[in-house]
Every structure is written in structure tokens, then in C-alpha cells.
Design a protein around this motif. Structure first.
Motif, PDB file in Angstrom:
ATOM      1  N   GLY A  25      16.667  -5.324  -2.289  1.00 40.67           N
ATOM      2  CA  GLY A  25      15.556  -5.558  -0.751  1.00 40.67           C
ATOM      3  C   GLY A  25      14.921  -4.989  -1.210  1.00 40.67           C
ATOM      4  O   GLY A  25      14.876  -4.273  -1.606  1.00 40.67           O
ATOM      5  N   VAL A  26      12.943  -5.355  -0.861  1.00 41.01           N
ATOM      6  CA  VAL A  26      12.483  -5.024  -1.097  1.00 41.01           C
ATOM      7  C   VAL A  26      11.597  -5.164  -0.195  1.00 41.01           C
ATOM      8  O   VAL A  26      11.524  -5.867   1.110  1.00 41.01           O
ATOM      9  N   THR A  27      11.113  -3.937   0.679  1.00 40.68           N
ATOM     10  CA  THR A  27      10.090  -3.768   1.807  1.00 40.68           C
ATOM     11  C   THR A  27       8.699  -2.772   1.438  1.00 40.68           C
ATOM     12  O   THR A  27       9.453  -2.443   0.464  1.00 40.68           O
ATOM     13  N   ALA A  28       7.995  -2.450   2.171  1.00 41.13           N
ATOM     14  CA  ALA A  28       6.400  -2.355   1.863  1.00 41.13           C
ATOM     15  C   ALA A  28       6.034  -2.080   3.529  1.00 41.13           C
ATOM     16  O   ALA A  28       6.163  -2.214   4.048  1.00 41.13           O
ATOM     17  N   GLY A  29       5.188  -0.674   3.352  1.00 38.64           N
ATOM     18  CA  GLY A  29       4.402   0.401   3.992  1.00 38.64           C
ATOM     19  C   GLY A  29       3.368  -0.352   4.502  1.00 38.64           C
ATOM     20  O   GLY A  29       3.027  -2.302   3.520  1.00 38.64           O
ATOM     21  N   ALA A  30       2.690  -0.372   5.636  1.00 41.01           N
ATOM     22  CA  ALA A  30       1.989  -1.036   6.705  1.00 41.01           C
ATOM     23  C   ALA A  30       0.220  -0.603   5.630  1.00 41.01           C
ATOM     24  O   ALA A  30      -0.199  -1.999   6.001  1.00 41.01           O
ATOM     25  N   SER A  31       0.534  -0.079   4.458  1.00 39.15           N
ATOM     26  CA  SER A  31      -0.759   0.266   4.100  1.00 39.15           C
ATOM     27  C   SER A  31      -0.598  -0.766   2.665  1.00 39.15           C
ATOM     28  O   SER A  31      -1.695  -0.118   1.343  1.00 39.15           O
ATOM     29  N   THR A  32       0.112  -1.476   1.903  1.00 36.91           N
ATOM     30  CA  THR A  32       0.870  -1.701   0.743  1.00 36.91           C
ATOM     31  C   THR A  32       0.259  -3.137   0.483  1.00 36.91           C
ATOM     32  O   THR A  32       0.758  -4.404   1.147  1.00 36.91           O
ATOM     33  N   PRO A  33      -0.887  -3.550  -0.494  1.00 39.18           N
ATOM     34  CA  PRO A  33      -1.357  -4.462  -0.503  1.00 39.18           C
ATOM     35  C   PRO A  33      -0.411  -5.512  -1.196  1.00 39.18           C
ATOM     36  O   PRO A  33       0.235  -5.395  -1.896  1.00 39.18           O
ATOM     37  N   LYS A  34      -0.108  -6.733  -1.092  1.00 36.80           N
ATOM     38  CA  LYS A  34       0.901  -8.107  -1.321  1.00 36.80           C
ATOM     39  C   LYS A  34       0.612  -7.883  -3.012  1.00 36.80           C
ATOM     40  O   LYS A  34       1.731  -8.106  -3.155  1.00 36.80           O
ATOM     41  N   TRP A  35      -0.442  -7.724  -3.588  1.00 42.76           N
ATOM     42  CA  TRP A  35      -0.510  -7.536  -5.677  1.00 42.76           C
ATOM     43  C   TRP A  35       0.774  -6.799  -5.547  1.00 42.76           C
ATOM     44  O   TRP A  35       0.465  -6.596  -6.153  1.00 42.76           O
ATOM     45  N   LEU A  36       0.451  -5.610  -4.815  1.00 37.63           N
ATOM     46  CA  LEU A  36       1.158  -4.867  -5.283  1.00 37.63           C
ATOM     47  C   LEU A  36       2.610  -5.297  -5.037  1.00 37.63           C
ATOM     48  O   LEU A  36       3.754  -4.941  -5.673  1.00 37.63           O
ATOM     49  N   ILE A  37       2.929  -5.339  -4.170  1.00 30.46           N
ATOM     50  CA  ILE A  37       4.557  -6.033  -4.034  1.00 30.46           C
ATOM     51  C   ILE A  37       5.195  -7.162  -4.935  1.00 30.46           C
ATOM     52  O   ILE A  37       5.608  -7.407  -5.720  1.00 30.46           O
ATOM     53  N   ASP A  38       3.762  -7.841  -5.121  1.00 32.90           N
ATOM     54  CA  ASP A  38       4.539  -8.820  -6.104  1.00 32.90           C
ATOM     55  C   ASP A  38       4.709  -8.513  -7.642  1.00 32.90           C
ATOM     56  O   ASP A  38       5.289  -8.978  -7.897  1.00 32.90           O
ATOM     57  N   GLU A  39       3.947  -7.061  -7.935  1.00 27.76           N
ATOM     58  CA  GLU A  39       3.761  -6.942  -9.050  1.00 27.76           C
ATOM     59  C   GLU A  39       5.641  -6.403  -9.585  1.00 27.76           C
ATOM     60  O   GLU A  39       6.230  -5.767 -10.345  1.00 27.76           O
ATOM     61  N   VAL A  40       6.280  -5.535  -7.958  1.00 23.70           N
ATOM     62  CA  VAL A  40       6.886  -4.737  -7.959  1.00 23.70           C
ATOM     63  C   VAL A  40       8.245  -5.862  -8.182  1.00 23.70           C
ATOM     64  O   VAL A  40       9.330  -5.709  -9.547  1.00 23.70           O
ATOM     65  N   ILE A  41       7.804  -7.228  -7.955  1.00 18.32           N
ATOM     66  CA  ILE A  41       8.987  -8.252  -8.098  1.00 18.32           C
ATOM     67  C   ILE A  41       8.789  -9.062  -8.976  1.00 18.32           C
ATOM     68  O   ILE A  41      10.318  -9.028  -9.369  1.00 18.32           O
ATOM     69  N   GLU A  42       7.869  -9.369 -10.121  1.00 19.67           N
ATOM     70  CA  GLU A  42       8.169  -9.703 -10.803  1.00 19.67           C
ATOM     71  C   GLU A  42       8.853  -8.348 -11.720  1.00 19.67           C
ATOM     72  O   GLU A  42       8.891  -9.176 -12.974  1.00 19.67           O
ATOM     73  N   ARG A  43       8.506  -7.384 -12.163  1.00 14.83           N
ATOM     74  CA  ARG A  43       9.615  -6.312 -13.125  1.00 14.83           C
ATOM     75  C   ARG A  43      11.369  -6.405 -12.351  1.00 14.83           C
ATOM     76  O   ARG A  43      11.563  -6.090 -13.497  1.00 14.83           O
ATOM     77  N   ILE A  44      11.073  -6.527 -11.535  1.00 15.31           N
ATOM     78  CA  ILE A  44      12.372  -6.372 -10.880  1.00 15.31           C
ATOM     79  C   ILE A  44      12.975  -7.881 -11.940  1.00 15.31           C
ATOM     80  O   ILE A  44      14.033  -7.651 -12.532  1.00 15.31           O
TER      81      ILE A  44
END
Length: 282
Positions: free
Chosen positions: A254-273
Motif C-alpha cells: 500500500g502506498v499513501t502520501a501526505g498532503a505536502s507530497t508532490p506527484k513526481w515523488l510518489i511516481d518515483e517511489v512506485i517506480e522504485r518498488i
């Protein structure tokens, strides 16, 4: 390995608005500053610094330029100082935070002792408190509220990222402390919705990744609520902090992110996983 992303992971309305205003201001000529970090995302702050936007702790020595008020807001004295210096002010305070400030000012003016539910060290709370003209207390739990003195008239507001459960516990105690009580639920809906989604997701997966600044109150709270349901919960800021060992024997992440987290950071995490998963399969 299946990766499940929370629907509302990342920027909330107030943060999206603030960052957009900051990047637009950065493109204009002249010196540009923010009073404190615009949002609690070191990576976004770094990008703005790359565009020449300096982060200041105060306005000492600043005589011209543009000052951006961060999404968490600033104290009333700091705002007055910016106006007095005749700086161009770009007020990116989240409208929900602004509403809490207005409630405190009105309650205080009407003779209420103000109780703010939140973290006394958080910049949002420090800004909200500054709008009180009379007595004001900051409490972070029902237990702290139980230690408050008796008060004739009590007005309660909350830090926008507080949990509703904490607000309820504080209000219960305040009912025992005052003859008259007014309560304004100033918790942002985005916070509550993110926490509910995170809880639901944590129940379904073998591992939870929570992305966001380590100085972000709402991200830390997301990590806390996930940890209560899924012990294998990890709070990270960037994809580089991920560890392949976290995903051993994991079928659903499961992946979630705080209200100050930009989409590009989320995308990088998913790609790394996904890279970790491909190496396991290979």
C-alpha cells in the motif's frame, strides 16, 4: 507484487494552491522570499530555491521584494511586519487555516478563553494562536485539556491536521471546565479522508509505504494510523530511502502520501518498488 495507491495521496487543495502561487511568484522579476518553508516538503522547497526563492526565518534587513506567506500561515505580527516594510505580499495561507485564525480572533474579541487543539511547536498553531487578543491555551490531548483551569466562556478550534478523535476528547474535558462553550471543527476534510483511506488500505496489504516530509504533521499522523493496523509501515521522504528487504514475502504493497507530497515523488517511489519486484522475478 501488487501496488495499491490511495486515491487521495499527495497534494491537498491548500498545498496545491500555495505551491502554484509560489512558482508563479518565482517567475517574476525581483527578489522573492518565503517566511518559513512554503510547505513541509524539502524537495519542493529545494526546487523553489533553485528558482531563486529564499527561505527566511524573519524579515530582518529586508527592504524590498516579494514575500510569500506559507500554506501554514504566519503570525499576525509577521504579516503586519511585511506590510509595514511595504513588501509585495503573496498570501498563500491555506483557506482552512485562515478560517481557524478568524475564529480565534472573533472568539477572543467576544471574551472567550481560546483552546487550540494541536501541536504548540507547529508553525500553523503558532500562527493561529497569535490572533488571540486574550487568554489562549494549546493542548494536544484530552489529558492535557483536563489540566486546564476552570473558564467562564471557552472557545475551541483545532489545528487543521488534527484527528477528530483528539478534538472530541478535548471538547469533553472543556465541557467540564466552562459554563459556556463554543466549538469550531476546523479540521480539514482532506486530512480526515486521507486518514480513513490509509486505514482501509493498511488492513488490505502486507506492507505500507507513507511518503512525505519528516517535518510534516499530517504525514506523521498517516504513518501512525497505518502502523497501528500494519506493523510493516515505513515513512520515507524519497524513493532513495526504500529498502528491498522491506518487500520480502510481500504480495501487496500500500502506498499513501501526505498532503505536502508532490506527484513526481510518489511516481518515483512506485517506480522504485516496481524495480525491486522485477529483480525478484528475474
Amino acid at each position: 507484487m501488487e501496488i495499491l495507491l490511495a486515491k487521495r495521496a499527495g497534494f491537498c487543495f491548500g498545498v496545491k494552491r500555495a505551491t502554484q502561487m509560489a512558482f508563479e511568484a518565482a517567475e517574476k522579476e525581483g527578489e522573492t522570499f518565503t517566511l518559513g518553508p512554503i510547505i513541509h516538503s524539502p524537495q519542493v522547497v529545494q526546487r523553489l530555491e533553485g528558482m531563486g526563492v529564499k527561505v527566511l526565518s524573519d524579515l530582518e534587513g529586508i527592504g524590498n521584494g516579494t514575500v510569500i506567506i506559507r500554506s501554514h500561515g504566519v503570525t499576525s505580527a509577521e504579516l503586519e511586519d511585511a506590510v509595514r516594510r511595504q513588501l509585495e505580499v503573496v498570501d498563500a495561507t491555506c483557506p482552512f487555516v485562515k478560517k481557524a485564525q478568524e475564529h480565534v480572533k472573533r472568539l477572543s474579541h467576544d471574551g472567550y478563553t481560546v483552546v487550540v487543539v494541536g501541536d504548540a511547536d507547529h508553525p500553523e498553531v503558532q500562527g493561529i494562536v497569535s490572533y488571540a487578543e486574550g487568554p489562549v491555551h494549546v493542548v494536544g490531548s484530552g489529558e492535557e485539556a483536563a489540566r486546564l483551569p476552570n473558564m467562564k466562556k471557552v472557545g475551541v478550534v483545532a489545528q487543521t491536521t488534527q484527528s477528530f478523535e483528539t478534538l472530541k476528547n478535548v471538547v469533553k474535558e472543556c465541557l467540564l471546565k466552562g459554563g459556556e462553550i463554543r466549538v469550531f471543527n476546523t479540521i480539514c476534510d482532506a486530512t480526515a479522508v486521507r486518514q480513513d483511506e490509509a486505514k482501509a488500505l493498511a488492513r488490505e496489504v502486507d506492507c505500507m509505504i507513507v511518503i512525505g516530509g519528516f517535518n510534516s504533521a499530517n504525514t506523521k499522523r498517516l504513518a501512525e494510523v497505518c502502523s497501528e493496523l500494519q506493523p510493516r509501515t515505513y515513512h520515507i521522504e524519497t524513493a532513495q530511502e526504500l529498502d528491498a528487504s522491506w518487500f520480502q514475502g510481500v504480495e501487496r504493497v500500500g502506498v499513501t502520501a501526505g498532503a505536502s507530497t508532490p506527484k513526481w515523488l510518489i511516481d518515483e517511489v512506485i517506480e522504485r518498488i516496481q524495480e525491486f519486484d522485477n529483480k525478484k522475478k528475474g
